[in-house]
Design an enzyme around this catalytic site. Structure first.
Site, PDB file in Angstrom:
ATOM      1  NE  ARG A   7      -2.332  -1.488   3.416  1.00 43.38           N
ATOM      2  CZ  ARG A   7      -2.730  -1.211   4.641  1.00 43.38           C
ATOM      3  NH1 ARG A   7      -3.823  -0.507   4.836  1.00 43.38           N
ATOM      4  NH2 ARG A   7      -2.056  -1.631   5.686  1.00 43.38           N
ATOM      5  CG  LEU A  30      -0.952   5.473  -4.777  1.00 41.14           C
ATOM      6  CD1 LEU A  30       0.070   6.492  -5.256  1.00 41.14           C
ATOM      7  CD2 LEU A  30      -1.786   4.983  -5.958  1.00 41.14           C
ATOM      8  CG  ASN A  39     -16.970  -3.471  -1.081  1.00 36.22           C
ATOM      9  OD1 ASN A  39     -17.526  -2.387  -0.926  1.00 36.22           O
ATOM     10  ND2 ASN A  39     -16.929  -4.394  -0.144  1.00 36.22           N
ATOM     11  CD  GLU A  89     -22.333  -2.856  16.403  1.00 38.38           C
ATOM     12  OE1 GLU A  89     -21.436  -2.829  15.544  1.00 38.38           O
ATOM     13  OE2 GLU A  89     -23.546  -2.769  16.130  1.00 38.38           O
ATOM     14  NE  ARG A  92     -10.656   5.756   4.704  1.00 41.04           N
ATOM     15  CZ  ARG A  92     -11.636   5.574   5.571  1.00 41.04           C
ATOM     16  NH1 ARG A  92     -12.090   4.365   5.814  1.00 41.04           N
ATOM     17  NH2 ARG A  92     -12.139   6.586   6.224  1.00 41.04           N
ATOM     18  CB  CYS A  93      -7.068  -0.947   1.167  1.00 37.36           C
ATOM     19  SG  CYS A  93      -6.032  -0.083  -0.013  1.00 37.36           S
ATOM     20  CG  HIS A 139     -29.447  -1.530   9.766  1.00 38.71           C
ATOM     21  ND1 HIS A 139     -30.076  -0.315   9.661  1.00 38.71           N
ATOM     22  CD2 HIS A 139     -28.217  -1.365   9.238  1.00 38.71           C
ATOM     23  CE1 HIS A 139     -29.242   0.540   9.089  1.00 38.71           C
ATOM     24  NE2 HIS A 139     -28.107  -0.066   8.818  1.00 38.71           N
ATOM     25  CG  HIS A 162     -23.508  10.055   6.115  1.00 36.65           C
ATOM     26  ND1 HIS A 162     -24.772   9.517   6.209  1.00 36.65           N
ATOM     27  CD2 HIS A 162     -22.686   9.044   5.786  1.00 36.65           C
ATOM     28  CE1 HIS A 162     -24.713   8.234   5.932  1.00 36.65           C
ATOM     29  NE2 HIS A 162     -23.457   7.913   5.682  1.00 36.65           N
TER      30      HIS A 162
HETATM   31  N1  GLN Z   1     -24.859  -2.468  13.706  1.00 36.20           N
HETATM   32  C1  GLN Z   1     -23.960  -1.816  12.805  1.00 36.20           C
HETATM   33  C2  GLN Z   1     -23.558  -0.451  13.365  1.00 36.20           C
HETATM   34  O1  GLN Z   1     -24.352   0.210  13.979  1.00 36.20           O
HETATM   35  C3  GLN Z   1     -24.585  -1.608  11.436  1.00 36.20           C
HETATM   36  C4  GLN Z   1     -23.591  -1.108  10.447  1.00 36.20           C
HETATM   37  C5  GLN Z   1     -24.157  -0.681   9.134  1.00 36.20           C
HETATM   38  O2  GLN Z   1     -25.273  -0.272   9.019  1.00 36.20           O
HETATM   39  N2  GLN Z   1     -23.372  -0.737   8.112  1.00 36.20           N
HETATM   40  O3  GLN Z   1     -22.425  -0.031  13.136  1.00 36.20           O
HETATM   41 ZN    ZN Z   2     -26.518   0.741   7.758  1.00 38.48          ZN
END
Ligand code: GLN
Ligand code: ZN
Length: 756
Positions: A16, A18, A116, A487, A518-519, A644, A697
């Site tokens: 990586r 670069l 991706n 998490e 980004r990788c 989700h 975001h």
């Molecule tokens: N449970 C994950 C989080 O809250 C869901 C991630 C996602 O939506 N990509 O990070």
């Molecule tokens: Zn999500």
């Protein structure tokens, strides 16, 4: 005669390099000036050409290098610059478009077909102006030549370029087709002066999608112009990722020299061979998988190439990678920790080069050189070992799958939800979040130190517990109804599970470019998978013990795990999916036995796994719905299953989502207001829904009033009995200072909305 080619090669560098040079340059790090960036790029290009040449590849690309993205390079070369960047020029302009600058937001990025990899989306409007700047393209060709390689020049084809563009007014991108073709003609004119003869590869993957019906009529007029610019420029029309049968019929009507077809992911391309045989077009046959990491079965591929040869009636053609090798990791050279047996089954970009050469040589009936012969022998041994290895083949797992009888939950949703309302006792507009909470530097360091063995398990556990404690306390103070543990123990939502599932391996250096610098490093699903021990029960139970409110268990769904891994190619995907579903199924059983009442099974990558062509959609939907249902079939009626999904167009898949039969689905919606929800109403969607009510975001903190308005807007579409209230996903990417006030405001807003 058969010759070898490579569609395109990765540019980020085997270590990586670069990425480092770019990030150092962007952050103005000591010693990381532009000279260093340019030198790194030059070294990498030279090295990458050398790898291909040394492996014996006959047709190698230039202009497959990029400092950020090839679509961005095309925008730059065509000089079609959005006006907000008017004050920038040169390199500053290039990076401002990619990453934004103080005064101008970055251009949008989106996924490249079903990969991706993310490209920069061209922005056009009816007044867009184009000015050609061919410097990079010309310079790279000359540079390759100085390195002793006469390359084909890679370009994004004009039709694909426009088809992937968006317009900022309501004009159609194709109103610029003539102008774009004129610019490309000017470019070809310059290219024609480079050598006696130059091959130019136009990537036109848009023709592997269902847009081909509408766009196919453009091929003849566009390429008639381009092929008439100069006699010494030979054009290759390149496609990949699926079959391009409609395009083939048009391409053969033109003076296009070559046609690239993917025979790995577009098996139906076989049907085109008869047409190609009867035309002047030279086939570029993609036969080595450019999107997976397993050794190619050389014997099987040679046989296949011979079949192509017969079908072409002995006509000359090329053999190469199914797509650019950008989508696979670079080399196995640095893999020191992988189990040697597993490593012997793998082949990354560099290793695939030799495979292409060997297949070409054997198909031509040529003798292999000493190195080639050794690689070929190892290849045969590997195919054998994969067929028999006890690391891969687990009788117990196979038997369990073959004896499955229960594929779904016991009661219907209508019955279950009544039981759940009684058991869980939540009121109108229940509040929750999607799972993660801010990942602090402290937390990342804690996980890293534990992984490196610098701290012991007790210290690590204390750190995680402390985070969970704080998370729980915050959510209680806030007044959220259904809590999450945050998490903190997860680096990545797939890796965390992969590491605990038998049948998964992890590379040290298997990085694949995702966007810009980004990788990602997808885990390797190599064998029959099973879950030897509970994966999340301990942490979720700990979190539950800290509160009297409901703690939501948090799992990644089987479809997402599959879509974000490199998956074995020696077994049907549906079989593998069933095995993965059983791992999640076992986890759900254990969680509910431990007293967890609500479990969320994230399917963040559900939509992106959709096939490129409608003809394959039905099969994917059946397979993924079955897989999800099997994974949650261990949930008792009173255990509430949430799922989700990230931001996506739900309109065309709403029935499929309903068929997944989750009790509640949370979806990322804030960026689209309540537009996205209308479809839920339109089809009479039954289950409960949690639309993200604010966009995470941006660092902006949404006010109470604003969120009340948003809830009102949702209530216009769906009844309050069906709605959950949560933010969009991705809280882990934000700071606590942003998350705390935003969620407090959200809960306040819900209180107001409930009283309305
Ligand atoms: N449970 C994950 C989080 O809250 C869901 C991630 C996602 O939506 N990509 O990070
Ligand atoms: Zn999500």
């Amino acid at each position: 005669m058969i010759k070898s080619y490579v569609t395109g090669f990765p540019r980020i560098g085997e270590q990586r390099e670069l990425k480092r040079a770019l990030e150092g340059f962007w952050s103005k790090k000591e010693g990381f000036d532009n000279d260093r960036l340019q030198t790194t790029a030059k070294t990498l290009r030279a090295r990458h050409w050398a790898y291909q040449k040394d492996a014996g590849i006959e047709l190698i690309s230039s202009n497959d290098f990029s400092f950020y993205d090839l679509m961005l390079d095309t925008i730059f070369a065509l000089g079609v610059i959005p006006t907000r960047f008017a004050k920038f020029s040169g390199q500053e302009l290039y990076f401002a478009m990619a990453r934004g600058a103080d005064t101008a937001v970055a251009m949008e990025m989106t996924k490249w077909f079903n990969t991706n990899y993310h490209y920069i989306v061209p922005e056009l409007n009816k007044d867009s102006k184009f000015t050609l700047n061919a410097d990079k393209i010309i310079a790279e060709y000359k540079e390759a030549k100085e390195n002793g390689v006469k390359t084909k020049i890679n370009l994004i084809g004009p039709i694909t370029f426009l088809a992937l563009s968006k317009t900022t007014d309501d004009s159609c991108a194709f109103c610029h087709l003539d102008t774009v073709v004129t610019k490309y003609s000017e470019l070809l004119e310059q290219i024609s002066k480079l050598d006696d003869e130059v091959i130019v590869q136009f990537d036109e993957p848009i023709f592997v999608t269902d847009k081909d019906e509408k766009l196919a009529p453009k091929i003849v007029p566009v390429y008639e112009k381009l092929t008439s610019v100069a006699n010494n420029v030979k054009i290759v029309f390149m496609t990949y990722f699926e079959h391009a049968l409609k395009a083939v019929n048009e391409v053969v009507k033109t003076k296009i020299y070559g046609l690239g077809l993917d025979f790995v992911y577009g098996e139906r391309n076989i049907e085109a061979l008869e047409t190609i045989k009867n035309s002047n077009v030279v086939l570029f046959a993609g036969v080595v998988n450019g999107r997976n990491i397993w050794k190619t079965n050389i014997d099987e591929r040679v046989k296949f190439v011979k079949e192509i040869e017969t079908k072409l009636g002995g006509k000359d053609f090329y053999v190469g990678s199914s797509c650019s090798l950008l989508h696979v990791p670079f080399t196995l050279k640095y893999e020191e920790k992988l189990n040697p047996e597993i490593k012997s089954w793998l082949s990354f970009a560099v290793e695939k080069l030799s495979e292409i050469s060997i297949i070409t040589a054997l198909a031509n009936g040529k003798e292999l050189c000493e190195v080639g012969a050794k690689i070929y022998a190892e290849n045969k041994a590997s195919a054998n070992s994969r067929a028999n290895s006890s690391l891969i083949h687990d009788k117990a797992v196979q038997e369990r799958v073959s004896k499955l009888t229960k594929f779904e939950r016991e009661m219907s949703f209508e019955e279950r939800i009544k039981v759940q309302h009684k058991a869980l006792n939540y009121g109108i507009l229940p509040t929750t979040t999607i799972g993660s909470f801010p990942q602090t530097v402290e937390l990342r360091v804690l996980r890293q130190n534990f992984k490196k063995g610098e701290i012991n398990e007790a210290t690590y556990n204390d750190g995680i517990k402390k985070y969970i404690d704080e998370c729980v306390k915050f959510q209680e103070d806030c007044g959220l109804d259904v809590l999450v543990h945050g998490e903190p123990e997860r680096n990545d939502m797939v890796e965390y599970f992969g590491e605990q599932i038998k049948g998964y391996a992890f590379s040290q250096n298997g990085w694949v470019q995702s966007y810009g610098s980004r990788c990602v490093k997808p885990p390797l699903l190599f064998g029959d998978v099973s879950r030897p021990n509970p994966m999340t029960v301990e942490w979720i139970s700990y979190a539950q013990s800290k509160t009297s409110k409901i703690m939501k268990g948090m799992l990644t769904g089987p479809v997402t795990i599959l879509n974000w891994s490199f998956v074995r190619d020696d077994k049907p995907r549906a079989q593998i999916a069933k095995q993965l579903a059983l791992c999640i199924n076992d986890e759900i059983a254990d969680l509910q036995d431990a007293g967890i009442k609500i479990i969320q099974v994230d399917e963040a990558a559900f939509k992106e796994g959709y096939p490129l062509r409608a003809e394959n959609v039905g099969a994917y939907e059946k397979f993924s719905v079955d897989c999800f249902k099997l994974s949650v079939s261990s949930a008792r009626p009173e255990t509430q299953i949430h799922t989700h999904m990230c931001y996506s167009e739900f309109n065309d898949i709403i029935k499929t989502i309903e068929a997944m039969d989750a009790d509640v689905i949370s979806i990322e919606t804030a960026r689209s207001g309540n537009e996205l929800l209308k479809i839920f109403k339109a089809v009479g969607y039954k289950q409960e829904v949690g639309p993200g009510i604010y966009d995470i975001h941006s660092p902006r903190i949404p006010s109470v009033e604003e969120q009340v308005e948003q809830i009102k807007a949702l209530l216009e579409v769906l009844p309050k009995e069906q709605l959950w209230i949560n933010p969009d996903c991705g809280l882990k990417t934000r700071k606590w200072e942003e998350v705390e006030p935003s969620l407090k405001n959200m809960v306040e807003a819900v209180k107001i909305a409930r009283a309305l």
